[in-house]
Design a protein around this motif. Sequence first.
Motif, PDB file in Angstrom:
ATOM      1  N   THR A 196      42.822  40.139  42.134  1.00  0.00           N
ATOM      2  CA  THR A 196      43.835  40.909  41.895  1.00  0.00           C
ATOM      3  C   THR A 196      43.561  42.273  42.391  1.00  0.00           C
ATOM      4  O   THR A 196      42.703  42.930  42.210  1.00  0.00           O
ATOM      5  CB  THR A 196      44.000  40.705  40.313  1.00  0.00           C
ATOM      6  N   THR A 231      38.679  48.334  38.152  1.00  0.00           N
ATOM      7  CA  THR A 231      39.535  47.547  37.116  1.00  0.00           C
ATOM      8  C   THR A 231      39.311  46.079  36.804  1.00  0.00           C
ATOM      9  O   THR A 231      38.914  45.331  37.773  1.00  0.00           O
ATOM     10  CB  THR A 231      41.048  47.354  37.638  1.00  0.00           C
ATOM     11  N   ASP A 232      39.258  45.689  35.324  1.00  0.00           N
ATOM     12  CA  ASP A 232      38.788  44.497  35.052  1.00  0.00           C
ATOM     13  C   ASP A 232      39.911  43.572  34.440  1.00  0.00           C
ATOM     14  O   ASP A 232      39.659  42.296  33.896  1.00  0.00           O
ATOM     15  CB  ASP A 232      37.448  44.205  34.490  1.00  0.00           C
ATOM     16  N   SER A 233      41.000  44.398  33.989  1.00  0.00           N
ATOM     17  CA  SER A 233      42.253  43.665  33.326  1.00  0.00           C
ATOM     18  C   SER A 233      43.412  44.393  33.565  1.00  0.00           C
ATOM     19  O   SER A 233      43.378  45.561  33.708  1.00  0.00           O
ATOM     20  CB  SER A 233      41.806  43.574  31.688  1.00  0.00           C
ATOM     21  N   SER A 234      44.488  43.662  34.063  1.00  0.00           N
ATOM     22  CA  SER A 234      45.704  44.119  34.021  1.00  0.00           C
ATOM     23  C   SER A 234      46.891  43.378  33.318  1.00  0.00           C
ATOM     24  O   SER A 234      46.646  42.159  33.588  1.00  0.00           O
ATOM     25  CB  SER A 234      45.968  44.479  35.394  1.00  0.00           C
TER      26      SER A 234
END
Lengths: 136, 135
Positions: A9, A22-25
């Motif tokens: 992503t 970033t590890d989550s969105s």
Amino acid sequence: MTFKHSKDTYVSIDDVDISAFTDSSEIGRKIDTSDVTTYGKASHVYSTGLMDGTGKISGTYDDSEAGPRATLTELLAAGEAVTFIRRPEGTGAGLPQDSVSVFVTSYTETNAVADMIKWSVDLQFSGDVDTTAQAG
Amino acid sequence: MNLANVMDEIAGRLSTIEGLRVFAWPVGTLTPPGAVVGYPADGQYDETYGRGADSMTIPVVIVVGRVSERASRDLLAAYVDGSGARSIKTVLETGTYTTFDTIRVQWPDFDVYTVAGTDYLSVVFDVSVFGKGSS
């Protein structure tokens, strides 16, 4: 149809690629509804209205100039709409992309003693989401 | 992160402790007091999007003298101490590294390490490192 992993992503905000931090969105889109039920109905009847949306991004802190703290706190303080781009399957011709104007409405840093420093931001969408696939 | 480079850097930093014989890989035998940097007990690719970051936990085994000797206990205490010139935690966490970004030494497990039929007092530190995924 195939399953897709999140690891590729891509996320950028105000033209700054913050994917590597970033590890989550997530993005959430919704539409307003109005209750237009009249006498004699056995169930509610609704009418739809305007679209709305919010986003959330989180990850691991980095102290570089293009890192999340430097980038996102500046956007929060500026209070101006900037472009948020999210490519859920990564970068590539024909792959999906969401592009929308957003305001950074909050920035949070979390320092648990036994973990890396973490960060997160909340985004408020402003205007339509452009879901045009990525160009070649 | 390149595993060999990470193990070499950890071993290099441990080598600054006076009197500690350090090996950057598991060796067949050693003369105490010694330190052995082992292979990762666990790790994680893709800590962030786009191969931004990986992590791994490297075991560092510290072997001192015979289990039954008081001197072994005292030497081990210096390595386990949270501060001081022989503190594994302090020495590793104050180092400067190029192959990874952060390092954290966790409380060790106490064990017995057998070398050539002799039992030696030992501890195993879990050393967690976090660094770039694709650069």
